[in-house]
Motif scaffolding. Sequence first.
Motif, PDB file in Angstrom:
ATOM      1  N   ILE A   9     -10.069  -3.019   5.258  1.00  0.00           N
ATOM      2  CA  ILE A   9      -9.374  -4.244   4.918  1.00  0.00           C
ATOM      3  C   ILE A   9      -8.035  -3.882   4.307  1.00  0.00           C
ATOM      4  CG2 ILE A   9     -11.402  -5.728   4.704  1.00  0.00           C
ATOM      5  CD1 ILE A   9     -11.339  -5.270   1.685  1.00  0.00           C
ATOM      6  N   SER A  10      -7.102  -4.817   4.413  1.00  0.00           N
ATOM      7  CA  SER A  10      -5.757  -4.596   3.905  1.00  0.00           C
ATOM      8  C   SER A  10      -5.242  -5.889   3.287  1.00  0.00           C
ATOM      9  CB  SER A  10      -4.831  -4.134   5.045  1.00  0.00           C
ATOM     10  OG  SER A  10      -3.583  -3.715   4.528  1.00  0.00           O
ATOM     11  N   ASN A  11      -4.042  -5.816   2.743  1.00  0.00           N
ATOM     12  CA  ASN A  11      -3.392  -7.004   2.209  1.00  0.00           C
ATOM     13  C   ASN A  11      -2.419  -7.550   3.258  1.00  0.00           C
ATOM     14  OD1 ASN A  11      -1.333  -5.120   2.101  1.00  0.00           O
ATOM     15  ND2 ASN A  11      -0.996  -5.285  -0.092  1.00  0.00           N
ATOM     16  N   LYS A  12      -1.728  -8.611   2.934  1.00  0.00           N
ATOM     17  CA  LYS A  12      -0.859  -9.230   3.931  1.00  0.00           C
ATOM     18  C   LYS A  12       0.337  -8.349   4.288  1.00  0.00           C
ATOM     19  CE  LYS A  12       1.895 -12.187   0.876  1.00  0.00           C
ATOM     20  NZ  LYS A  12       2.309 -13.575   0.637  1.00  0.00           N
ATOM     21  N   TYR A  13       0.664  -7.386   3.448  1.00  0.00           N
ATOM     22  CA  TYR A  13       1.786  -6.487   3.727  1.00  0.00           C
ATOM     23  C   TYR A  13       1.346  -5.195   4.423  1.00  0.00           C
ATOM     24  CZ  TYR A  13       3.795  -9.639   0.308  1.00  0.00           C
ATOM     25  OH  TYR A  13       4.195 -10.761  -0.359  1.00  0.00           O
ATOM     26  N   ASN A  14       0.061  -5.000   4.571  1.00  0.00           N
ATOM     27  CA  ASN A  14      -0.516  -3.805   5.200  1.00  0.00           C
ATOM     28  C   ASN A  14      -0.133  -2.508   4.492  1.00  0.00           C
ATOM     29  OD1 ASN A  14      -1.673  -5.425   7.240  1.00  0.00           O
ATOM     30  ND2 ASN A  14       0.225  -5.352   8.398  1.00  0.00           N
ATOM     31  N   ASN A  15       0.084  -2.577   3.205  1.00  0.00           N
ATOM     32  CA  ASN A  15       0.478  -1.362   2.488  1.00  0.00           C
ATOM     33  C   ASN A  15      -0.629  -0.796   1.590  1.00  0.00           C
ATOM     34  OD1 ASN A  15       0.616  -3.305   0.507  1.00  0.00           O
ATOM     35  ND2 ASN A  15       2.717  -2.878  -0.095  1.00  0.00           N
ATOM     36  N   VAL A  16      -1.784  -1.462   1.565  1.00  0.00           N
ATOM     37  CA  VAL A  16      -2.933  -0.953   0.820  1.00  0.00           C
ATOM     38  C   VAL A  16      -4.151  -1.076   1.730  1.00  0.00           C
ATOM     39  CG1 VAL A  16      -4.376  -1.185  -1.239  1.00  0.00           C
ATOM     40  CG2 VAL A  16      -1.943  -1.749  -1.365  1.00  0.00           C
ATOM     41  N   LEU A  17      -4.958  -0.017   1.776  1.00  0.00           N
ATOM     42  CA  LEU A  17      -6.162  -0.032   2.599  1.00  0.00           C
ATOM     43  C   LEU A  17      -7.399   0.233   1.751  1.00  0.00           C
ATOM     44  CD1 LEU A  17      -5.058   2.162   5.651  1.00  0.00           C
ATOM     45  CD2 LEU A  17      -5.097  -0.326   5.512  1.00  0.00           C
ATOM     46  N   TYR A  18      -8.498  -0.379   2.159  1.00  0.00           N
ATOM     47  CA  TYR A  18      -9.797  -0.103   1.560  1.00  0.00           C
ATOM     48  C   TYR A  18     -10.780   0.142   2.691  1.00  0.00           C
ATOM     49  CZ  TYR A  18     -14.272  -0.756  -0.753  1.00  0.00           C
ATOM     50  OH  TYR A  18     -15.544  -0.587  -1.218  1.00  0.00           O
ATOM     51  N   ILE A  19     -11.541   1.220   2.604  1.00  0.00           N
ATOM     52  CA  ILE A  19     -12.551   1.552   3.596  1.00  0.00           C
ATOM     53  C   ILE A  19     -13.916   1.366   2.961  1.00  0.00           C
ATOM     54  CG2 ILE A  19     -13.507   3.359   5.065  1.00  0.00           C
ATOM     55  CD1 ILE A  19     -10.695   4.654   5.025  1.00  0.00           C
ATOM     56  N   TYR A  44      -6.042  -5.776  -5.507  1.00  0.00           N
ATOM     57  CA  TYR A  44      -4.910  -5.620  -4.591  1.00  0.00           C
ATOM     58  C   TYR A  44      -4.894  -6.669  -3.485  1.00  0.00           C
ATOM     59  CZ  TYR A  44      -4.005  -1.322  -7.045  1.00  0.00           C
ATOM     60  OH  TYR A  44      -3.708  -0.401  -8.029  1.00  0.00           O
ATOM     61  N   ASN A  45      -5.683  -7.729  -3.641  1.00  0.00           N
ATOM     62  CA  ASN A  45      -5.706  -8.856  -2.712  1.00  0.00           C
ATOM     63  C   ASN A  45      -5.961  -8.416  -1.264  1.00  0.00           C
ATOM     64  OD1 ASN A  45      -5.626 -11.634  -2.301  1.00  0.00           O
ATOM     65  ND2 ASN A  45      -3.469 -11.590  -1.747  1.00  0.00           N
ATOM     66  N   LEU A  46      -6.975  -7.586  -1.088  1.00  0.00           N
ATOM     67  CA  LEU A  46      -7.325  -7.075   0.231  1.00  0.00           C
ATOM     68  C   LEU A  46      -8.307  -8.034   0.889  1.00  0.00           C
ATOM     69  CD1 LEU A  46      -7.797  -3.311  -0.699  1.00  0.00           C
ATOM     70  CD2 LEU A  46      -5.709  -4.523  -0.070  1.00  0.00           C
ATOM     71  N   LEU A  68     -13.400   9.071   7.095  1.00  0.00           N
ATOM     72  CA  LEU A  68     -12.164   8.271   7.103  1.00  0.00           C
ATOM     73  C   LEU A  68     -11.485   8.276   5.742  1.00  0.00           C
ATOM     74  CD1 LEU A  68     -13.132   5.158   9.264  1.00  0.00           C
ATOM     75  CD2 LEU A  68     -11.599   7.032   9.887  1.00  0.00           C
ATOM     76  N   LYS A  69     -12.264   8.293   4.687  1.00  0.00           N
ATOM     77  CA  LYS A  69     -11.679   8.310   3.344  1.00  0.00           C
ATOM     78  C   LYS A  69     -10.934   9.612   3.062  1.00  0.00           C
ATOM     79  CE  LYS A  69     -14.514   4.881   1.071  1.00  0.00           C
ATOM     80  NZ  LYS A  69     -15.403   4.540  -0.040  1.00  0.00           N
ATOM     81  N   GLN A  70     -11.227  10.652   3.818  1.00  0.00           N
ATOM     82  CA  GLN A  70     -10.530  11.926   3.650  1.00  0.00           C
ATOM     83  C   GLN A  70      -9.264  12.007   4.503  1.00  0.00           C
ATOM     84  OE1 GLN A  70     -13.486  14.880   4.570  1.00  0.00           O
ATOM     85  NE2 GLN A  70     -14.610  14.555   2.674  1.00  0.00           N
ATOM     86  N   TRP A  71      -9.104  11.110   5.435  1.00  0.00           N
ATOM     87  CA  TRP A  71      -7.945  11.130   6.327  1.00  0.00           C
ATOM     88  C   TRP A  71      -6.655  10.831   5.573  1.00  0.00           C
ATOM     89  CZ3 TRP A  71      -8.530   8.425  11.711  1.00  0.00           C
ATOM     90  CH2 TRP A  71      -9.539   9.061  12.441  1.00  0.00           C
ATOM     91  N   HIS A  72      -5.554  11.350   6.100  1.00  0.00           N
ATOM     92  CA  HIS A  72      -4.228  10.989   5.603  1.00  0.00           C
ATOM     93  C   HIS A  72      -3.936   9.541   5.987  1.00  0.00           C
ATOM     94  CE1 HIS A  72      -3.164  15.125   4.617  1.00  0.00           C
ATOM     95  NE2 HIS A  72      -3.707  15.486   5.764  1.00  0.00           N
ATOM     96  N   ARG A  73      -3.110   8.903   5.215  1.00  0.00           N
ATOM     97  CA  ARG A  73      -2.762   7.497   5.490  1.00  0.00           C
ATOM     98  C   ARG A  73      -2.166   7.347   6.895  1.00  0.00           C
ATOM     99  NH1 ARG A  73      -1.939   2.275   3.123  1.00  0.00           N
ATOM    100  NH2 ARG A  73      -1.224   1.117   4.904  1.00  0.00           N
ATOM    101  N   GLU A  74      -1.332   8.274   7.302  1.00  0.00           N
ATOM    102  CA  GLU A  74      -0.701   8.207   8.624  1.00  0.00           C
ATOM    103  C   GLU A  74      -1.754   8.163   9.736  1.00  0.00           C
ATOM    104  OE1 GLU A  74       2.186  10.900  11.495  1.00  0.00           O
ATOM    105  OE2 GLU A  74       2.081  11.344   9.360  1.00  0.00           O
ATOM    106  N   TRP A  75      -2.813   8.947   9.599  1.00  0.00           N
ATOM    107  CA  TRP A  75      -3.874   8.979  10.612  1.00  0.00           C
ATOM    108  C   TRP A  75      -4.591   7.623  10.664  1.00  0.00           C
ATOM    109  CZ3 TRP A  75      -6.672  14.133   8.984  1.00  0.00           C
ATOM    110  CH2 TRP A  75      -5.774  15.206   9.111  1.00  0.00           C
TER     111      TRP A  75
END
Length: 95
Positions: A9-19, A44-46, A68-75
């Motif tokens: 899930i993410s927020n409306k700006y797609n700059n925070v992720l939660y797995i 963070y309003n995800l 997935l939690k170990q992945w880099h954000r870019e991946w």
Amino acid sequence: MKQPAIYIISNKYNNVLYIGVTSNLVQRVYQHKEKLITGFSAKYNLTKLVHFELFDDMENAIVREKRLKQWHREWKNKMITKTNPNWRDLYPDII
């Protein structure tokens, strides 16, 4: 319906992720959307489901979540963009 799944899930700006991992994806995403779960996602309003994967058993879902939690954000961004190019909220697709 119970089926093991991982979700992002993410927020409306797609700059925070939660797995996360769950056995009931519809219910869990609803809980995030309604802020029934306190903590990181509420802070963070995800509320936007941008990626999910279904599994036959919870053990495999948990293994995938941990990887997935170990992945880099870019991946993670590339994976989401590949399956959901516009990063739209997928919740309407699963209800």
